[in-house]
Design a protein around this motif. Structure first.
Motif, PDB file in Angstrom:
ATOM      1  N   ILE A 257      -8.826 -18.981 -20.484  1.00 63.78           N
ATOM      2  CA  ILE A 257      -7.663 -19.787 -20.057  1.00 63.78           C
ATOM      3  C   ILE A 257      -7.014 -20.440 -21.285  1.00 63.78           C
ATOM      4  O   ILE A 257      -5.795 -20.455 -21.422  1.00 63.78           O
ATOM      5  N   THR A 258      -7.859 -20.965 -22.193  1.00 64.50           N
ATOM      6  CA  THR A 258      -7.303 -21.597 -23.400  1.00 64.50           C
ATOM      7  C   THR A 258      -6.548 -20.566 -24.234  1.00 64.50           C
ATOM      8  O   THR A 258      -5.448 -20.818 -24.719  1.00 64.50           O
ATOM      9  N   SER A 259      -7.152 -19.385 -24.372  1.00 63.43           N
ATOM     10  CA  SER A 259      -6.499 -18.337 -25.157  1.00 63.43           C
ATOM     11  C   SER A 259      -5.163 -17.974 -24.533  1.00 63.43           C
ATOM     12  O   SER A 259      -4.171 -17.779 -25.217  1.00 63.43           O
ATOM     13  N   LEU A 260      -5.194 -17.894 -23.216  1.00 63.41           N
ATOM     14  CA  LEU A 260      -3.969 -17.516 -22.501  1.00 63.41           C
ATOM     15  C   LEU A 260      -2.884 -18.555 -22.769  1.00 63.41           C
ATOM     16  O   LEU A 260      -1.723 -18.208 -23.024  1.00 63.41           O
ATOM     17  N   LYS A 261      -3.281 -19.793 -22.750  1.00 61.12           N
ATOM     18  CA  LYS A 261      -2.317 -20.862 -23.001  1.00 61.12           C
ATOM     19  C   LYS A 261      -1.804 -20.771 -24.439  1.00 61.12           C
ATOM     20  O   LYS A 261      -0.610 -20.847 -24.701  1.00 61.12           O
ATOM     21  N   ASP A 281      -6.645 -14.441 -32.790  1.00 56.79           N
ATOM     22  CA  ASP A 281      -7.880 -14.549 -32.005  1.00 56.79           C
ATOM     23  C   ASP A 281      -7.585 -14.737 -30.517  1.00 56.79           C
ATOM     24  O   ASP A 281      -8.236 -14.129 -29.666  1.00 56.79           O
ATOM     25  N   SER A 282      -6.600 -15.568 -30.228  1.00 54.00           N
ATOM     26  CA  SER A 282      -6.312 -15.750 -28.804  1.00 54.00           C
ATOM     27  C   SER A 282      -5.729 -14.472 -28.220  1.00 54.00           C
ATOM     28  O   SER A 282      -6.022 -14.106 -27.084  1.00 54.00           O
ATOM     29  N   THR A 283      -4.936 -13.759 -29.036  1.00 53.18           N
ATOM     30  CA  THR A 283      -4.386 -12.482 -28.543  1.00 53.18           C
ATOM     31  C   THR A 283      -5.530 -11.493 -28.274  1.00 53.18           C
ATOM     32  O   THR A 283      -5.534 -10.800 -27.256  1.00 53.18           O
ATOM     33  N   LEU A 284      -6.496 -11.489 -29.193  1.00 56.19           N
ATOM     34  CA  LEU A 284      -7.652 -10.601 -29.010  1.00 56.19           C
ATOM     35  C   LEU A 284      -8.378 -10.909 -27.705  1.00 56.19           C
ATOM     36  O   LEU A 284      -8.767 -10.008 -26.967  1.00 56.19           O
ATOM     37  N   ASN A 285      -8.541 -12.193 -27.430  1.00 57.59           N
ATOM     38  CA  ASN A 285      -9.216 -12.577 -26.191  1.00 57.59           C
ATOM     39  C   ASN A 285      -8.448 -12.095 -24.970  1.00 57.59           C
ATOM     40  O   ASN A 285      -9.023 -11.642 -23.996  1.00 57.59           O
ATOM     41  N   VAL A 286      -7.124 -12.224 -25.078  1.00 58.95           N
ATOM     42  CA  VAL A 286      -6.301 -11.858 -23.932  1.00 58.95           C
ATOM     43  C   VAL A 286      -6.314 -10.356 -23.686  1.00 58.95           C
ATOM     44  O   VAL A 286      -6.337  -9.898 -22.544  1.00 58.95           O
ATOM     45  N   VAL A 287      -6.309  -9.548 -24.777  1.00 56.43           N
ATOM     46  CA  VAL A 287      -6.283  -8.088 -24.564  1.00 56.43           C
ATOM     47  C   VAL A 287      -7.680  -7.466 -24.606  1.00 56.43           C
ATOM     48  O   VAL A 287      -7.809  -6.248 -24.585  1.00 56.43           O
TER      49      VAL A 287
END
Ligand SMILES: Nc1ncnc2c1ncn2[C@@H]1O[C@H](COP(=O)(O)OP(=O)(O)OP(=O)(O)O)[C@@H](O)[C@H]1O
Ligand SMILES: [Mg+2]
Length: 431
Positions: A257-261, A281-287
């Motif tokens: 959720i944090t990454s998405l935000k 890193d957040s993009t990596l989490n999302v994809v």
């Protein structure tokens, strides 16, 4: 000139496709040829000795006065042309007395002397229909060109609007695709946390039974029997495991959720200082859902200062590159992320061990709607969208690819957006 020559000259003047008028010193009509009679519809005899402007009132113009002045005072041939109605002389008919529209009229006004040395003026008039029609064709072509140009400008405006809408809808589509991936990612931990909760509810029920039995059991022995029967030892061990696992699951959901935000920042379209590694890193989490079955992801980050950018847009670019990298891998491969700085520029790189790009397609991959993916699988907008975003940041994208070996996309971005447009051309990183 002998009489034969005079006859010839007369025949020529009468038959030439050109008006010939002879005026005396005071501009009184002495003669005109048949051409003028036919084209004006006025017989010569009625005009003889009248002033030119009496017979042709429309000729009373400043242009004629100027021509007269030049011819009389300076002895020059004065030339003028009348492109459209009214002409110097209104000649509404052709040689055969048929009505014709006004045409380009050329006039030559000049002084000469007659046999007795009296000063006279000659006025030659000729219509250049061809020239006139070429001219009007040119005019029409010019107008059409102007019209086309306006149409083109309107088209460009429409295209820009459509492009903006496309960007928007592509973004929405990307978000939709992401949402599906993210839902899958969240579903898994939520699934086991939910099942753990159910198991824990059963355990709590059994534990409550054991505790309640403290008041009712006849003997300690009976209590022990119940404890054994309800597998207290097993419950005890499992409860801890279940709680630890559930905490992990909730942590994972929280991270997504944090990454998405972090990834989306949908309401922020402004340039601001941002940490590109954090965005990556957040993009990596999302994809992650798109990547994990296709490749192992290696990170080889360099030192990066914060740069001025629109973080959500750079995330979009990196997401497109990552998803393309995963799609290029047939079975299971490797995706390497690298970053670095060079003077006033930073770069981010996504390298895959996939199929590579055919050399002749390398120039086409940024075209909107260019895709080699089957219908329904690729819109062909990912790279064109990324290209536009990077350009907007004053940066550029490089691609290196070898068939069967893999592809490496490198995104160059300037550290600062001094003046967002101008910094594009100023300093380029070395090739
Ligand atoms: N890493 C890569 N390896 C091999 N080919 C690539 C790679 N990245 C892009 N391409 C090629 O470039 C084409 C265009 O890419 P782009 O991201 O613009 O569209 P797409 O991936 O086909 O569709 P979309 O991204 O809109 O779903 C792809 O169809 C593919 O042929
Ligand atoms: Mg793509």
């Amino acid at each position: 000139m002998d009489s034969r020559q005079k006859e010839l000259a007369h025949a020529l003047v009468e038959q030439v496709e050109c008006g010939v008028i002879v005026l005396d010193e005071r501009l009184r009509i002495q003669y005109w040829n048949d051409y003028i009679t036919q084209c004006s519809g006025k017989p010569l005899r009625q005009a003889l000795s009248l002033e030119l402007t009496q017979v042709f009132p429309e000729a009373d113009t400043p242009q004629l006065s100027q021509m007269l002045a030049r011819a009389r005072d300076q002895g020059e041939h004065a030339y003028n042309e009348w492109r459209e109605s009214p002409n110097l002389l209104n000649l509404p008919y052709n040689r055969f007395g048929e009505p014709v529209p006004p045409r380009l009229q050329n006039a030559l006004f000049f002084p000469f002397t007659d046999d007795s040395d009296r000063p006279c003026f000659g006025l030659l008039l000729y219509n250049t229909r061809e020239l006139s029609s070429t001219n009007s064709h040119l005019d029409a072509a010019l107008k059409a060109l102007c019209h086309k140009q306006i149409e083109q400008e309107q088209l460009i405006q429409k295209l820009e609007k459509a492009n903006a809408q496309l960007l928007q809808s592509e973004k929405l589509a990307a978000i939709g695709q992401l949402a599906a991936g993210v839902a899958h990612e969240i579903n898994n931990p939520i699934g086991y946390v939910f099942s753990n909760l159910k198991t824990l509810a059963g355990y709590v029920h059994d534990l409550v039974r054991i505790i309640d039995a403290i008041d009712q059991a006849a003997s300690l022995e009976e209590l022990r029997r119940l404890k054994h029967q309800l597998e207290y030892d097993y419950i005890r061990g499992d409860v801890e495991a279940l709680i630890a696992e559930s905490e992990d699951g909730i942590d994972r959901v929280k991270k997504i959720i944090t990454s998405l935000k972090d990834f989306s920042h949908t309401d922020d379209e402004e340039f601001r200082l941002a940490d590109l590694h954090r965005g990556l890193d957040s993009t990596l989490n999302v994809v992650n859902n798109e990547l994990k079955y296709k490749a192992e992801v290696l990170k080889d980050y360099g030192e990066l200062p914060e740069i001025e950018c629109i973080p959500s847009q750079i995330n979009q670019v990196m997401m497109n590159l990552l998803v393309n990298a995963a799609h290029a891998i047939d079975d299971f491969g490797r995706i390497t992320l690298r970053s670095g700085q060079q003077t006033d520029w930073v770069w981010l790189e996504v390298e895959d061990s996939g199929r590579g790009i055919e050399p002749h397609l390398l120039t086409r991959i940024y075209e909107p709607f260019f895709t080699t993916k089957p219908v329904g699988q690729g819109t062909g907008l990912g790279l064109s969208l990324s290209y536009n975003i990077v350009r907007k940041h004053g940066g550029r994208i490089e691609v290196f690819s070898e068939r069967g070996q893999g592809t490496r996309f490198r995104v160059w971005l300037p550290l600062r957006q001094a003046s967002p447009q101008s910094c594009q051309e100023e300093s380029r990183p070395d090739e």
